[in-house]
Motif scaffolding. Structure first.
Motif, PDB file in Angstrom:
ATOM      1  N   PRO A 103       1.129  -7.377   4.475  1.00 38.92           N
ATOM      2  CA  PRO A 103       2.179  -5.636   4.104  1.00 38.92           C
ATOM      3  C   PRO A 103       3.508  -6.230   4.513  1.00 38.92           C
ATOM      4  CG  PRO A 103       0.612  -5.774   6.247  1.00 38.92           C
ATOM      5  CD  PRO A 103       0.094  -6.297   4.753  1.00 38.92           C
ATOM      6  N   ILE A 104       3.437  -6.990   5.591  1.00 37.83           N
ATOM      7  CA  ILE A 104       5.013  -7.770   6.328  1.00 37.83           C
ATOM      8  C   ILE A 104       5.413  -8.653   5.013  1.00 37.83           C
ATOM      9  CG2 ILE A 104       5.939  -8.936   8.171  1.00 37.83           C
ATOM     10  CD1 ILE A 104       4.402  -7.770   9.657  1.00 37.83           C
ATOM     11  N   GLY A 105       4.428  -9.312   4.732  1.00 36.43           N
ATOM     12  CA  GLY A 105       5.064 -10.463   3.345  1.00 36.43           C
ATOM     13  C   GLY A 105       5.168  -9.159   2.137  1.00 36.43           C
ATOM     14  N   ASN A 106       4.518  -8.729   1.333  1.00 36.35           N
ATOM     15  CA  ASN A 106       5.943  -7.537   0.660  1.00 36.35           C
ATOM     16  C   ASN A 106       7.318  -7.174   1.194  1.00 36.35           C
ATOM     17  OD1 ASN A 106       3.420  -8.285  -0.911  1.00 36.35           O
ATOM     18  ND2 ASN A 106       2.117  -6.235  -0.241  1.00 36.35           N
ATOM     19  N   SER A 107       6.273  -6.742   2.703  1.00 38.54           N
ATOM     20  CA  SER A 107       8.157  -5.987   3.001  1.00 38.54           C
ATOM     21  C   SER A 107       9.225  -6.405   2.906  1.00 38.54           C
ATOM     22  CB  SER A 107       8.254  -5.028   3.584  1.00 38.54           C
ATOM     23  OG  SER A 107       7.257  -4.077   4.219  1.00 38.54           O
ATOM     24  N   LEU A 108       9.123  -8.185   3.164  1.00 39.06           N
ATOM     25  CA  LEU A 108       9.880  -9.012   3.520  1.00 39.06           C
ATOM     26  C   LEU A 108      10.891  -8.982   1.311  1.00 39.06           C
ATOM     27  CD1 LEU A 108       9.252 -11.352   5.667  1.00 39.06           C
ATOM     28  CD2 LEU A 108      10.658  -9.692   6.263  1.00 39.06           C
ATOM     29  N   MET A 109       9.786  -9.121   1.154  1.00 37.77           N
ATOM     30  CA  MET A 109      10.062  -9.528  -0.604  1.00 37.77           C
ATOM     31  C   MET A 109      10.768  -8.644  -0.880  1.00 37.77           C
ATOM     32  SD  MET A 109       7.058 -10.713  -3.567  1.00 37.77           S
ATOM     33  CE  MET A 109       6.646  -8.462  -3.545  1.00 37.77           C
ATOM     34  N   VAL A 110      10.656  -6.921  -0.869  1.00 35.64           N
ATOM     35  CA  VAL A 110      11.322  -6.176  -1.394  1.00 35.64           C
ATOM     36  C   VAL A 110      12.522  -6.216  -0.839  1.00 35.64           C
ATOM     37  CG1 VAL A 110      11.489  -3.140  -1.306  1.00 35.64           C
ATOM     38  CG2 VAL A 110       8.962  -4.916  -1.451  1.00 35.64           C
ATOM     39  N   ALA A 111      12.608  -6.272   0.663  1.00 38.31           N
ATOM     40  CA  ALA A 111      13.433  -5.912   1.310  1.00 38.31           C
ATOM     41  C   ALA A 111      14.403  -7.275   0.635  1.00 38.31           C
ATOM     42  CB  ALA A 111      13.678  -6.220   2.371  1.00 38.31           C
ATOM     43  N   GLY A 147      10.479   3.502  -2.017  1.00 37.49           N
ATOM     44  CA  GLY A 147       8.752   3.440  -1.682  1.00 37.49           C
ATOM     45  C   GLY A 147       8.117   2.535  -1.218  1.00 37.49           C
ATOM     46  N   LEU A 148       8.101   1.281  -1.576  1.00 38.90           N
ATOM     47  CA  LEU A 148       7.231   0.750  -2.138  1.00 38.90           C
ATOM     48  C   LEU A 148       7.718  -0.569  -0.518  1.00 38.90           C
ATOM     49  CD1 LEU A 148       5.436  -1.906  -3.226  1.00 38.90           C
ATOM     50  CD2 LEU A 148       6.916  -3.164  -3.376  1.00 38.90           C
ATOM     51  N   LEU A 149       8.779  -0.495   0.169  1.00 46.64           N
ATOM     52  CA  LEU A 149       9.077  -0.622   1.699  1.00 46.64           C
ATOM     53  C   LEU A 149       8.105   0.236   2.622  1.00 46.64           C
ATOM     54  CD1 LEU A 149      10.535  -3.167   3.169  1.00 46.64           C
ATOM     55  CD2 LEU A 149      12.437  -1.841   3.148  1.00 46.64           C
ATOM     56  N   MET A 150       8.668   1.318   2.473  1.00 49.87           N
ATOM     57  CA  MET A 150       7.822   2.284   2.607  1.00 49.87           C
ATOM     58  C   MET A 150       6.270   2.302   3.740  1.00 49.87           C
ATOM     59  SD  MET A 150      10.333   4.472   4.772  1.00 49.87           S
ATOM     60  CE  MET A 150       9.261   5.589   5.463  1.00 49.87           C
ATOM     61  N   ARG A 151       5.540   2.045   1.873  1.00 45.41           N
ATOM     62  CA  ARG A 151       4.573   2.373   1.881  1.00 45.41           C
ATOM     63  C   ARG A 151       4.120   0.923   2.626  1.00 45.41           C
ATOM     64  NH1 ARG A 151       5.252   3.715  -3.294  1.00 45.41           N
ATOM     65  NH2 ARG A 151       4.930   1.980  -3.979  1.00 45.41           N
ATOM     66  N   ASN A 152       4.354   0.165   2.644  1.00 45.15           N
ATOM     67  CA  ASN A 152       3.771  -1.155   2.758  1.00 45.15           C
ATOM     68  C   ASN A 152       3.540  -1.366   4.932  1.00 45.15           C
ATOM     69  OD1 ASN A 152       3.070  -3.857   1.500  1.00 45.15           O
ATOM     70  ND2 ASN A 152       4.322  -3.005   0.571  1.00 45.15           N
ATOM     71  N   LEU A 153       5.319  -0.761   5.084  1.00 44.42           N
ATOM     72  CA  LEU A 153       5.591  -0.794   6.888  1.00 44.42           C
ATOM     73  C   LEU A 153       4.872   0.710   7.482  1.00 44.42           C
ATOM     74  CD1 LEU A 153       9.521  -0.921   6.531  1.00 44.42           C
ATOM     75  CD2 LEU A 153       7.830  -2.707   7.292  1.00 44.42           C
ATOM     76  N   GLU A 154       4.492   1.373   6.263  1.00 36.12           N
ATOM     77  CA  GLU A 154       3.449   2.296   7.111  1.00 36.12           C
ATOM     78  C   GLU A 154       1.948   1.229   7.397  1.00 36.12           C
ATOM     79  OE1 GLU A 154       3.548   5.937   4.616  1.00 36.12           O
ATOM     80  OE2 GLU A 154       5.473   6.376   5.095  1.00 36.12           O
ATOM     81  N   LYS A 155       1.968   1.154   6.023  1.00 32.43           N
ATOM     82  CA  LYS A 155       0.409  -0.017   5.859  1.00 32.43           C
ATOM     83  C   LYS A 155       0.503  -0.861   7.434  1.00 32.43           C
ATOM     84  CE  LYS A 155      -3.281  -2.999   3.791  1.00 32.43           C
ATOM     85  NZ  LYS A 155      -2.867  -3.536   2.650  1.00 32.43           N
ATOM     86  N   ALA A 156       1.524  -1.596   7.529  1.00 36.42           N
ATOM     87  CA  ALA A 156       1.275  -2.320   8.898  1.00 36.42           C
ATOM     88  C   ALA A 156       1.836  -1.733  10.236  1.00 36.42           C
ATOM     89  CB  ALA A 156       2.788  -3.096   8.764  1.00 36.42           C
TER      90      ALA A 156
END
Length: 335
Positions: A103-111, A147-156
């Motif tokens: 989730p953190i890797g996905n968040s960094l990519m989206v950001a 939205g994708l960022l929120m979902r990944n951060l919520e999962k983290a």
């Protein structure tokens, strides 16, 4: 004193000579049959007394040495148990790092993508070349990315909270009401990286409405030990092992936890020994011989339950743990 009469008598304990008693007199022919008989009896009694005194001193010394050895053994056991807890905590940290990576890797990519899109958008705005379609596309991309960022951060965040609770539980013996399925899934999640690396699978089959008033941390340690033990012994030298953790509520306010694997199984001559301290078939190969012993003590002395094992060589192993839904007080469990 001038000695005119003299008797010597050996102090015999069986065939062992402990010493000699002598009596003397300044009279001639001072000792007749009566005195010699009394003297022999005195020597016999003295020998018995000396032998008993020596045996008692030896026993007392042995007791002191045994007590010292037991104290040293208990301290060593406490140290080893603490090391096992630290090893479990190390595994927990590794699980945190592995599970948070996605989730953190996905968040960094989206950001990063959102940052690049924002720079392009600002360039178009500053150059006065922004069209309505580009504005609408930027808004849609921003909405999707956020939205994708929120979902990944919520999962983290959920993982961090879950691991934080599990870490607190595993390093303490705090009693609380907890959901059994959630605790089992947290243990499974903690060990997921170890299982995936070895190609093993753990299936959790526990109803969602089973609640216990007990000690989730020690219970989690027991379940972790069973999974790790299966990986280390049951699936030694092979991949693709299958494990299943299930539970069902029994009558009399109890729950039955069943952990089973399709590994190598346990030899019949070892079944009666696996809960003994320091028993392991892999000494020097990663087995301390304490994991199942610790689990046995936790289940019996803290959780107020029982744990049994059954196995057929070549056909896997099954552990059954019966626990009360409401754990007894510490004094009751220990009694």
């Amino acid at each position: 004193m001038e000695t005119l009469s003299l008797l010597f008598g050996p102090l015999l304990a069986g065939d062992r000579l402990l010493g000699v008693i002598s009596i003397q007199s300044n009279r001639q022919h001072a000792y007749g049959d009566r005195e010699r008989f009394i003297f022999k009896a005195l020597c016999a009694y003295a020998a018995i007394a000396l032998d008993n005194a020596a045996a008692y001193a030896l026993t007392e010394s042995a007791q002191q040495e045994t007590h010292a050895a037991l104290m040293e053994l208990r301290q060593m056991q406490r140290d080893l148990i603490e090391r096992e807890k630290l090893a479990a905590l190390g595994s927990l940290v590794a699980g945190v790092a592995h599970e948070l990576n996605t989730p953190i890797g996905n968040s960094l990519m989206v950001a990063s993508t959102l940052h690049e899109g924002s720079e392009e958008f600002l360039t178009l705005v500053s150059q006065g070349q922004l069209r309505k379609s580009q504005l609408e596309q930027f808004c849609r991309n921003t909405q999707d990315a956020s939205g994708l960022l929120m979902r990944n951060l919520e999962k983290a965040a959920a993982l961090v909270n879950g691991f934080k609770q599990l870490a607190v539980d595993q390093t303490s013996e705090r009693r609380r009401v907890f959901n059994l399925r959630q605790t089992c899934e947290e243990v499974s999640l903690t060990l997921a990286h170890l299982l995936q690396r070895a190609g093993h699978e753990l299936v959790v089959d526990v109803a969602e409405d089973v609640a216990l008033d007990s000690y989730p941390g020690p219970l989690g340690q027991v379940l972790s030990n069973l999974v790790i033990n299966a990986g280390l012994h049951g699936f030694a030298g092979r991949q693709g092992g299958h494990m299943r953790l299930s539970a069902r509520v029994l009558e009399a306010q109890q729950v039955l936890l069943c952990f089973e694997d399709d590994g190598h199984g346990i030899a019949a001559e070892h079944l009666d020994k696996i809960f003994e301290p320091f028993f392991t078939t892999r000494l020097g190969q990663g087995g301390s011989g304490l994991g199942l012993h610790i689990s046995y003590n936790i289940v019996r002395n803290l959780l107020g339950g029982s744990i049994t094992v059954s196995s057929t060589l070549g056909q896997g192993t099954q552990f059954e743990i019966v626990l009360p839904l409401v754990a007894p007080g510490l004094g009751e469990a220990l009694s």
